[in-house]
Design a protein around this motif. Structure first.
Motif, short mmCIF file in Angstrom:
data_model
loop_
_atom_site.label_atom_id
_atom_site.label_comp_id
_atom_site.label_asym_id
_atom_site.label_seq_id
_atom_site.Cartn_x
_atom_site.Cartn_y
_atom_site.Cartn_z
N LEU A 10 2.67 1.26 -9.81
CA LEU A 10 2.40 0.12 -10.68
C LEU A 10 0.93 0.08 -11.14
CD1 LEU A 10 4.00 -2.29 -11.79
CD2 LEU A 10 3.28 -3.62 -9.81
N LEU A 45 -2.92 -7.20 -7.54
CA LEU A 45 -2.08 -6.20 -6.87
C LEU A 45 -2.75 -5.66 -5.62
CD1 LEU A 45 -0.89 -4.20 -9.99
CD2 LEU A 45 0.41 -5.86 -8.68
N ASP A 46 -1.90 -5.38 -4.60
CA ASP A 46 -2.40 -4.75 -3.39
C ASP A 46 -2.32 -3.24 -3.57
OD1 ASP A 46 -2.88 -6.90 -1.56
OD2 ASP A 46 -0.72 -7.29 -1.63
N ALA A 48 -3.88 0.59 -1.53
CA ALA A 48 -4.78 1.27 -0.59
C ALA A 48 -5.67 2.18 -1.42
CB ALA A 48 -3.97 2.09 0.41
N PRO A 73 1.77 0.01 -2.54
CA PRO A 73 2.97 0.22 -1.73
C PRO A 73 4.21 0.24 -2.64
CG PRO A 73 2.25 -2.07 -1.58
CD PRO A 73 1.24 -1.36 -2.43
N SER A 75 8.45 -0.34 -2.74
CA SER A 75 9.44 -1.01 -1.91
C SER A 75 10.86 -0.52 -2.15
CB SER A 75 9.39 -2.52 -2.13
OG SER A 75 10.04 -2.86 -3.33
N GLY A 76 11.11 0.17 -3.24
CA GLY A 76 12.48 0.53 -3.61
C GLY A 76 13.11 1.50 -2.64
N ASN B 123 13.14 -3.27 0.65
CA ASN B 123 12.33 -4.49 0.55
C ASN B 123 11.22 -4.49 1.61
OD1 ASN B 123 13.29 -6.31 3.00
ND2 ASN B 123 15.09 -5.27 2.19
N PHE B 124 10.12 -5.17 1.26
CA PHE B 124 8.96 -5.19 2.15
C PHE B 124 9.20 -5.94 3.47
CE2 PHE B 124 6.57 -4.31 -1.85
CZ PHE B 124 6.06 -3.09 -1.45
N ARG B 127 10.68 -3.63 5.87
CA ARG B 127 9.76 -2.53 6.21
C ARG B 127 8.75 -2.98 7.28
NH1 ARG B 127 10.67 1.60 3.01
NH2 ARG B 127 11.51 1.27 0.91
N TYR B 168 2.38 1.48 9.59
CA TYR B 168 2.38 1.15 8.17
C TYR B 168 1.29 0.14 7.86
CZ TYR B 168 4.45 -0.06 3.61
OH TYR B 168 4.67 -0.28 2.26
N TYR B 172 -1.13 -0.43 4.71
CA TYR B 172 -1.03 -1.72 4.00
C TYR B 172 -0.94 -2.82 5.07
CZ TYR B 172 0.22 1.46 0.23
OH TYR B 172 0.23 2.48 -0.68
N GLU B 174 -0.90 -6.09 5.24
CA GLU B 174 0.01 -7.23 5.10
C GLU B 174 0.97 -6.99 3.93
OE1 GLU B 174 0.19 -9.92 6.97
OE2 GLU B 174 -1.69 -9.83 8.12
N PRO B 175 2.16 -7.59 4.00
CA PRO B 175 3.09 -7.46 2.87
C PRO B 175 2.44 -8.01 1.59
CG PRO B 175 4.16 -8.54 4.73
CD PRO B 175 2.71 -8.44 5.07
N PRO B 176 2.72 -7.38 0.43
CA PRO B 176 2.17 -7.90 -0.81
C PRO B 176 2.68 -9.30 -1.11
CG PRO B 176 3.68 -6.08 -1.23
CD PRO B 176 3.57 -6.21 0.24
N ALA B 177 1.86 -10.08 -1.76
CA ALA B 177 2.23 -11.46 -2.03
C ALA B 177 3.37 -11.56 -3.04
CB ALA B 177 1.01 -12.21 -2.56
N LEU B 180 5.43 -9.36 -6.58
CA LEU B 180 4.60 -8.65 -7.55
C LEU B 180 5.04 -7.20 -7.75
CD1 LEU B 180 1.08 -10.05 -6.67
CD2 LEU B 180 2.48 -10.56 -8.66
N ILE B 181 5.69 -6.63 -6.73
CA ILE B 181 6.13 -5.25 -6.85
C ILE B 181 7.62 -5.25 -7.22
CG2 ILE B 181 6.23 -3.01 -5.71
CD1 ILE B 181 3.41 -4.05 -5.57
#
Lengths: 77, 372
Positions: A10, A45-46, A48, A73, A75-76, B123-124, B127, B168, B172, B174-177, B180-181
């Protein structure tokens, strides 16, 4: 000197580029600020950050000619 | 001839490696795009015990990538179809079908029972739950994930040579807010991408079990099938990252990971109301009571389809993405969901909890509904 930046997922989509070059910054924090200014969408966006293929934590000095990767990250499944 | 002869002949494999596979127990969380190819290769390689965890059912839009399923399986539980397919092909492994989702309550018990976990979820929240449970229980896990044409894969919680185990959360924290993904239901995906990434997950699992080769421990591998570029990175423990993991199993059990409970077919009137207001054209409220049954409901856009006629006339509902059945107390509407599942595999089916007698129903809470 400039730094090569590789973007994934993304992040690449928001930057509309998979690879760019920017002027050398001293640290990853400075680089992040520069990127946020240029691409405001990245702020939400997060991701790394890796320097020369190593994930770095927090603020890290950038050597001249460093390669930086921005890795969101996925997620799919 | 032994069906494993070709791999037994491989260097650093041998009978010893094969024995390790047949004595191994692997949990695959998610039998979707990543899980299907991973399961196929684990079973083909002769992993002795394979647990298949997924509470989801097969839908038509899964078929481009979830290669264990076909048209005839639409509407069936993925874990059941997968276990059946694999036992027909390779009857020499034990398959354990777990037709539900991983939750903080059930995670420890399930993961404790296996040697290795494959995170093939979409899904986060799940995970992070897998990560935390595996760290607490000392189990290595192989994670795969995809986004459009890109995949990422890593092996976590496994020390290797001089590299310490990473989690993990080192990558990363913490899980993304929020949302957004986007996931592949929103962005689209070609079946070959999860095919490749899921297959790589099986490959990592086999390497770990057979103690053969270089696993992606403390590393993460990115692959882009659009450009054929790959990128491998080193991960190292992040100071303070372990503080975000629950301190023990009890804390894990009580933590809210925000896992959406997709098997839950019951929804509240309040949720129903929200859905109907937000996308009127794709959601519909269906009264399955008999004609004239009281109390009468005079809501606009409510269809009447008595339970006794539902199998004959249910096709009328095909054009809706989300169908909310209700009755007097919420019992017949549950039956309606069961009856319609095979007929409408591509629609989301729900039963409104408590029916019209529930205090939040439009009949009882007239004021609230009338305002809209």
């Amino acid at each position: 000197m400039s730094i090569k930046i590789k973007a994934f997922g993304l992040i690449a989509e928001k930057m509309d580029a998979r690879e760019i070059r920017v002027d050398q910054t001293k640290t990853t924090a400075e680089l992040k600020a520069l990127l946020h200014e240029r691409y405001p969408a990245l702020e939400k966006l997060d991701f790394a950050i890796a320097v020369d293929r190593r994930i770095v934590n927090d603020n890290t000095p950038l050597e001249p000619g460093a390669e930086v990767a921005l890795l969101p990250p996925f997620s799919g499944g | 001839m032994d069906r494993f002869v070709r791999q037994i002949n491989l260097r650093e494999m041998g009978v010893e490696g094969q024995d390790r596979l047949s004595n191994a127990s692997v949990l695959v969380v998610g039998a979707g795009g990543l899980g299907c190819p991973a399961l196929l290769f684990l079973a083909a390689a002769g992993v002795g015990k394979i647990c298949i965890l997924d509470g989801d059912r097969v839908s038509v839009s899964n078929l481009n990538r979830q290669v264990l399923y076909g048209r005839k399986d639409v509407g069936k539980l993925k874990s059941e179809v997968a276990a059946q397919q694999l036992s027909e092909k390779y009857g020499d492994s034990d398959y354990h079908c777990l037709p539900f989702f991983l939750t903080p309550e059930n995670a420890a018990e399930i993961i404790e029972d296996c040697d290795l976990v494959l995170d093939c979820t979409d899904n986060f929240p799940t995970r992070y739950l897998i990560n935390d449970a595996c760290v607490l229980l000392g189990k290595p896990f192989v994670q795969g994930a995809i986004f459009e044409d890109e995949g990422q894969i890593g092996v976590f919680n496994l020390p290797h040579n001089d590299r310490p185990a990473c989690t993990y959360r080192d990558l990363y924290p913490e899980p993304p807010a929020g949302n957004l993904i986007p996931d592949c239901n929103e962005t689209g995906v070609l079946g070959v991408l999860p095919g490749v990434i899921g297959t790589l997950q099986a490959s990592e699992a086999i390497k770990i079990i057979c103690k053969r080769g270089e696993p992606l421990a403390g590393k993460i591998f990115f692959l882009n099938l659009y450009t054929n570029e790959s990128y491998t990175l080193e991960v190292s423990p992040r100071p303070g990252s372990s503080s975000t993991i629950p301190s023990d199993i009890d804390e894990l059990r009580s933590r809210d990971y925000g896992i959406a409970c997709r098997t839950e077919v019951e929804v509240s009137w309040l949720t129903a109301k929200k859905w109907l207001e937000s996308d009127n054209s794709h959601s519909v409220l269906v009264d399955v009571r008999n004609p004239g049954e009281r109390p009468l409901m005079n809501l606009p856009d409510t269809l009447s389809l008595p339970l006794i006629d539902i199998e004959k006339q249910g096709g009328r509902l095909e054009k809706y993405d989300r169908i909310l059945f209700f009755c007097k107390i919420g019992q017949r509407s549950l039956t309606a969901v069961e009856k319609m599942r095979d007929l409408l595999p591509d629609s989301e089916l729900y039963s409104v909890e408590g029916g019209v007698l529930h205090p939040d129903s439009p009949v009882k809470a007239t004021d609230q509904w009338a305002r809209n």
